[in-house]
Scaffold this motif. Structure first.
Motif, PDB file in Angstrom:
ATOM      1  N   THR A 152       0.800  -1.227   0.000  1.00  9.46           N
ATOM      2  CA  THR A 152       0.000   0.000   0.000  1.00  9.46           C
ATOM      3  C   THR A 152       0.829   1.271   0.000  1.00  9.46           C
ATOM      4  N   ASP A 153       2.080   1.228   0.437  1.00 11.16           N
ATOM      5  CA  ASP A 153       2.921   2.420   0.463  1.00 11.16           C
ATOM      6  C   ASP A 153       3.568   2.596  -0.914  1.00 11.16           C
ATOM      7  N   PRO A 154       3.288   3.698  -1.622  1.00  7.75           N
ATOM      8  CA  PRO A 154       3.862   3.860  -2.962  1.00  7.75           C
ATOM      9  C   PRO A 154       5.385   3.844  -2.971  1.00  7.75           C
ATOM     10  N   ALA A 155       6.009   4.476  -1.963  1.00  6.14           N
ATOM     11  CA  ALA A 155       7.469   4.511  -1.928  1.00  6.14           C
ATOM     12  C   ALA A 155       8.047   3.109  -1.777  1.00  6.14           C
ATOM     13  N   ARG A 156       7.495   2.326  -0.876  1.00  7.83           N
ATOM     14  CA  ARG A 156       7.992   0.962  -0.703  1.00  7.83           C
ATOM     15  C   ARG A 156       7.662   0.094  -1.917  1.00  7.83           C
ATOM     16  N   LEU A 157       6.511   0.327  -2.527  1.00  6.07           N
ATOM     17  CA  LEU A 157       6.133  -0.453  -3.692  1.00  6.07           C
ATOM     18  C   LEU A 157       7.115  -0.241  -4.838  1.00  6.07           C
ATOM     19  N   ILE A 158       7.636   0.995  -4.966  1.00  3.19           N
ATOM     20  CA  ILE A 158       8.601   1.285  -6.027  1.00  3.19           C
ATOM     21  C   ILE A 158       9.997   0.801  -5.637  1.00  3.19           C
ATOM     22  N   ALA A 159      10.359   1.027  -4.376  1.00  7.76           N
ATOM     23  CA  ALA A 159      11.723   0.713  -3.956  1.00  7.76           C
ATOM     24  C   ALA A 159      11.949  -0.777  -3.741  1.00  7.76           C
ATOM     25  N   PHE A 160      10.907  -1.522  -3.344  1.00  5.98           N
ATOM     26  CA  PHE A 160      11.063  -2.941  -3.004  1.00  5.98           C
ATOM     27  C   PHE A 160      10.055  -3.782  -3.792  1.00  5.98           C
ATOM     28  N   PRO A 161      10.202  -3.877  -5.099  1.00  8.72           N
ATOM     29  CA  PRO A 161       9.244  -4.679  -5.881  1.00  8.72           C
ATOM     30  C   PRO A 161       9.304  -6.165  -5.557  1.00  8.72           C
ATOM     31  N   ALA A 162      10.406  -6.631  -4.997  1.00 11.09           N
ATOM     32  CA  ALA A 162      10.524  -8.062  -4.707  1.00 11.09           C
ATOM     33  C   ALA A 162       9.547  -8.510  -3.624  1.00 11.09           C
ATOM     34  N   MET A 163       9.132  -7.585  -2.730  1.00 12.95           N
ATOM     35  CA  MET A 163       8.237  -7.971  -1.645  1.00 12.95           C
ATOM     36  C   MET A 163       6.822  -8.256  -2.131  1.00 12.95           C
ATOM     37  N   THR A 164       6.465  -7.804  -3.315  1.00 14.47           N
ATOM     38  CA  THR A 164       5.132  -8.040  -3.858  1.00 14.47           C
ATOM     39  C   THR A 164       5.169  -8.941  -5.089  1.00 14.47           C
ATOM     40  N   ASP A 165       6.317  -9.502  -5.379  1.00 11.33           N
ATOM     41  CA  ASP A 165       6.475 -10.358  -6.552  1.00 11.33           C
ATOM     42  C   ASP A 165       6.517 -11.815  -6.093  1.00 11.33           C
ATOM     43  N   ALA A 166       5.461 -12.546  -6.364  1.00 13.07           N
ATOM     44  CA  ALA A 166       5.395 -13.944  -5.937  1.00 13.07           C
ATOM     45  C   ALA A 166       6.348 -14.835  -6.709  1.00 13.07           C
TER      46      ALA A 166
END
Length: 318
Positions: A152-166
């Protein structure tokens, strides 16, 4: 006197006694359930201790059997009825059984320590907020909330794409561990849970926490390698932008940095596209302008410097 009223007058106490007994039984059952919820962690630790003791006893019995078998084969080896290979295999079996005894004994000591810790952490009567099941559910919710910040955090979503990539192995491992924890999760903090069910849910939550920590560390490593995230603040870090700053301020800095980088990259790409599109037009215009000037200078004797000079009309004489 009417026999019916005589019977009622004689046995009037049966109704109140039945109601009172039922109420006392219901209150006792409710208290027993509350006490069971309060002591569920201690009961689970005791169950694990009994299992560990049984495993240790089984391992010690296996050692005795393996030692007896080794003695028998050594005796037969002396008489020529057993080979050296058989003796070596029996010795290896004895070594494995001895190792199992060490592991089982250490596990039993650990389980005994867990019983002591669970007894010390036993919540007070009536303290529903610190019941073991409620505490485990809060720990599970905290893990899920930490992962959701990367969604949900745009900054983290951009900086850490691996955390949302299954497709990332470590992220997939965390998602699988979280799914297992969700399957073991009770319906509510007041649901009836057995010690075995509590142990399974506790172990699943612990596994999910470890998997999340590993996946998060790998995502940070990849982000630092790509230059999309700052290093974690360390004690004595001279960078005042991250050291001692609140978490929200740190992520504001990261978001601004990523936005500036994205804008700079977009501007550079747009400039390259515009340059590529306008270069042929400018070349064609320059070549056509040169050709027109040359033609004018060659065909018109009054032309000066490539410009056409029109004649000025004269006034008629009177």
């Amino acid at each position: 006197m009417d026999p019916l009223w005589a019977t009622i007058a004689e046995f009037w106490w049966i109704g109140p006694a039945t109601i009172g007994t039922g109420a006392l039984g219901w209150l006792g059952l409710r208290r027993e359930r509350r006490e069971r919820r309060r002591r569920i962690e201690l009961d689970a630790a005791r169950l694990e201790l009994r299992t560990a003791k049984r495993d240790a006893a089984t391992a010690r019995a296996a050692v005795r059997v393996a030692r007896t078998e080794l003695d028998r084969l050594q005796a037969e080896r002396a008489t020529g009825r057993a080979s050296a290979t058989d003796v070596a295999a029996a010795r290896r079996q004895l070594d494995r059984a001895t190792d199992e005894v060490r592991v089982a004994t250490a596990t039993a000591r650990s389980r005994r320590a867990h019983v002591t810790a669970a007894r010390a952490a036993l919540p007070a009567a009536g303290d529903d907020a610190h019941l073991p099941v409620a505490r485990m559910m809060r720990a599970h919710d905290e893990i899920i909330a930490r992962w959701m910040t990367y969604e949900t955090d745009p900054a983290r979503l951009i900086a850490f794409p691996a955390m949302t990539d299954a497709r990332q192995p470590l992220t997939a491992a965390f998602l699988a561990a979280d799914k297992a924890a969700r399957e073991q999760r009770p319906a509510s903090a007041h649901a009836r849970v057995t010690p075995a069910q509590f142990t399974a849910y506790r172990d699943a939550v612990a596994a999910a926490g470890r998997a999340f920590a590993v996946a998060e560390a790998e995502a940070w490593r990849q982000a630092r390698a790509a230059g999309d995230a700052p290093a974690r603040p360390q004690p004595g870090d001279p960078d005042a932008r991250t050291t001692g700053a609140p978490v929200r301020e740190q992520w504001t800095i990261i978001a601004q940095s990523l936005t500036q980088t994205a804008l700079a990259r977009g501007t550079e790409a747009l400039a390259r596209v515009v340059s590529a599109r306008t270069s042929p037009v400018v070349s064609d215009a320059a070549s056509s302008g040169t050709a027109s000037a040359d033609d004018g200078a060659a065909g018109d004797p009054d032309a000066g410097g490539g410009r056409r000079v029109w004649p000025v009309p004269r006034r008629p004489r009177a």
